[in-house]
Each structure stands twice: as structure tokens, then as C-alpha cells.
Design a protein around this motif. Structure first.
Motif, PDB file in Angstrom:
ATOM      1  N   UNK A  49      -0.933 -18.055 -37.724  1.00  0.00           N
ATOM      2  CA  UNK A  49       0.482 -17.715 -37.813  1.00  0.00           C
ATOM      3  C   UNK A  49       0.800 -17.042 -39.153  1.00  0.00           C
ATOM      4  N   UNK A  50       0.228 -17.578 -40.243  1.00  0.00           N
ATOM      5  CA  UNK A  50       0.460 -16.994 -41.570  1.00  0.00           C
ATOM      6  C   UNK A  50      -0.110 -15.588 -41.644  1.00  0.00           C
ATOM      7  N   UNK A  51      -1.234 -15.365 -40.996  1.00  0.00           N
ATOM      8  CA  UNK A  51      -1.844 -14.038 -40.976  1.00  0.00           C
ATOM      9  C   UNK A  51      -0.931 -13.055 -40.239  1.00  0.00           C
ATOM     10  N   UNK A  52      -0.367 -13.479 -39.142  1.00  0.00           N
ATOM     11  CA  UNK A  52       0.555 -12.624 -38.398  1.00  0.00           C
ATOM     12  C   UNK A  52       1.829 -12.368 -39.205  1.00  0.00           C
ATOM     13  N   UNK A  53       2.310 -13.375 -39.920  1.00  0.00           N
ATOM     14  CA  UNK A  53       3.497 -13.192 -40.761  1.00  0.00           C
ATOM     15  C   UNK A  53       3.213 -12.227 -41.905  1.00  0.00           C
ATOM     16  N   UNK A  54       2.028 -12.330 -42.505  1.00  0.00           N
ATOM     17  CA  UNK A  54       1.661 -11.406 -43.570  1.00  0.00           C
ATOM     18  C   UNK A  54       1.578  -9.982 -43.028  1.00  0.00           C
ATOM     19  N   UNK A  55       1.015  -9.821 -41.851  1.00  0.00           N
ATOM     20  CA  UNK A  55       0.930  -8.491 -41.236  1.00  0.00           C
ATOM     21  C   UNK A  55       2.330  -7.911 -41.022  1.00  0.00           C
ATOM     22  N   UNK A  56       3.252  -8.712 -40.558  1.00  0.00           N
ATOM     23  CA  UNK A  56       4.629  -8.249 -40.355  1.00  0.00           C
ATOM     24  C   UNK A  56       5.283  -7.917 -41.687  1.00  0.00           C
ATOM     25  N   UNK A  57       5.072  -8.746 -42.680  1.00  0.00           N
ATOM     26  CA  UNK A  57       5.616  -8.506 -44.021  1.00  0.00           C
ATOM     27  C   UNK A  57       5.100  -7.181 -44.576  1.00  0.00           C
ATOM     28  N   UNK A  58       3.815  -6.931 -44.412  1.00  0.00           N
ATOM     29  CA  UNK A  58       3.214  -5.679 -44.891  1.00  0.00           C
ATOM     30  C   UNK A  58       3.814  -4.488 -44.150  1.00  0.00           C
ATOM     31  N   UNK A  59       4.037  -4.617 -42.846  1.00  0.00           N
ATOM     32  CA  UNK A  59       4.647  -3.520 -42.077  1.00  0.00           C
ATOM     33  C   UNK A  59       6.053  -3.200 -42.597  1.00  0.00           C
TER      34      UNK A  59
ATOM     35  N   UNK B 261      -5.294  -4.550 -49.942  1.00  0.00           N
ATOM     36  CA  UNK B 261      -6.021  -5.826 -49.895  1.00  0.00           C
ATOM     37  C   UNK B 261      -5.444  -6.737 -48.816  1.00  0.00           C
ATOM     38  N   UNK B 262      -4.120  -6.745 -48.677  1.00  0.00           N
ATOM     39  CA  UNK B 262      -3.495  -7.559 -47.628  1.00  0.00           C
ATOM     40  C   UNK B 262      -3.919  -7.066 -46.253  1.00  0.00           C
ATOM     41  N   UNK B 263      -3.990  -5.741 -46.095  1.00  0.00           N
ATOM     42  CA  UNK B 263      -4.440  -5.172 -44.820  1.00  0.00           C
ATOM     43  C   UNK B 263      -5.857  -5.655 -44.500  1.00  0.00           C
TER      44      UNK B 263
END
Length: 147
Positions: free
Chosen positions: A34-44, A79-81
Motif C-alpha cells: 500500500x505504501x509503495x502504491x501511495x508513493x507512486x501516486x505521490x510521485x505522479x 530514486x523513488x521511481x
């Protein structure tokens, strides 16, 4: 499986303790997903805003003092990507047991990535202000130094 249970018996972990450890690790793995998906959304979201900033304020990249933090933000986003991408590959390529064991480390990396991105985002108003002041001062023909 026999070797693993023998090792756990030697370490003094009973069935209840083992079940508790597995349950906790599974929850961590789920939270990491879930945190990984949230980080992906944040990066977008951040990338979309940066794209807009770069289009409307190209002067931000003209000078080292305003370009450097934006480049550092770009690096943090890269790096987040890679981290988000590794989460997806990890889910597919790694065993469930491996993901359970490395869950806490992955959670720390996800938190650190988001915190790093946010640190640079908080600088954008100051970067914009420096660029705006620089442009105004240069219009008046005065030499500007941000140092």
C-alpha cells in the motif's frame, strides 16, 4: 521445511510465536504494498506539478542556486521511481518468505523516499521567490547575487 522448523526449535520459537511473527510480517508486507502504491501516486502528482512549473517558470533552471535543488528533486523522484518499480518486481520475482523478512527495510526505504521528495518540494516557493527577485532586479539593470 524440516530444516526451518528445526532451526526455529533451536532458537526457542514455538508455533504460537512463529504464527505471530508470520502474521506481523504479512501485515508489514501488505502495508508496504500500500505504501509503495501511495508513493507512486505521490510521485505522479509531484511530477505533474513540476512539469507545469518547468513550463511556466523556465527561469528557475537558468542559475545554479535555483537549478540545484530542482535537480536534486529530479534525482529524488528517479530514486523513488526505481524503488516503486522494485516493489512491483519484488512482488513478482521474490518469494513470499523473502518479502516477509525484508518488509521492515522496505517500509523504511519508502518512508525515506517520500520524506526526501517533500523536503525538496518545500523549497519550491523559495526557489520561485529567488528567481522572481532575480528577474526583477535584472530588469532594473542591477547585478543580482544570491550569495
Amino acid at each position: 521445511m524440516g530444516n526451518a522448523s528445526s532451526l526455529l526449535q533451536l532458537l526457542g520459537v514455538d508455533a504460537f510465536g512463529l504464527a505471530s511473527m508470520i502474521t506481523q510480517a504479512a501485515l508489514t508486507a501488505r502495508r508496504n504494498r500500500d505504501a509503495c502504491q501511495q508513493l507512486a501516486e505521490h510521485v505522479r502528482v509531484v511530477a505533474g506539478l513540476l512539469r507545469r512549473i518547468h513550463q511556466t517558470l523556465p527561469r528557475l533552471r537558468r542559475h545554479p542556486e535555483t537549478r540545484r535543488p530542482l535537480e536534486q528533486l529530479d534525482d529524488a523522484l528517479r530514486r523513488a521511481y526505481l524503488l516503486v518499480r522494485s516493489c512491483g518486481h519484488e512482488q513478482a520475482a521474490r518469494s513470499y518468505l523473502y518479502r516477509l523478512v525484508t518488509g521492515a527495510s522496505t517500509a523504511a526505504k519508502l518512508r525515506a523516499a517520500e520524506e526526501e521528495i517533500d523536503r525538496y518540494i518545500r523549497l519550491i516557493p523559495m526557489i520561485s521567490l529567488v528567481a522572481t527577485v532575480r528577474a526583477e532586479v535584472q530588469k532594473k539593470g542591477v547585478q543580482f547575487s544570491a550569495r
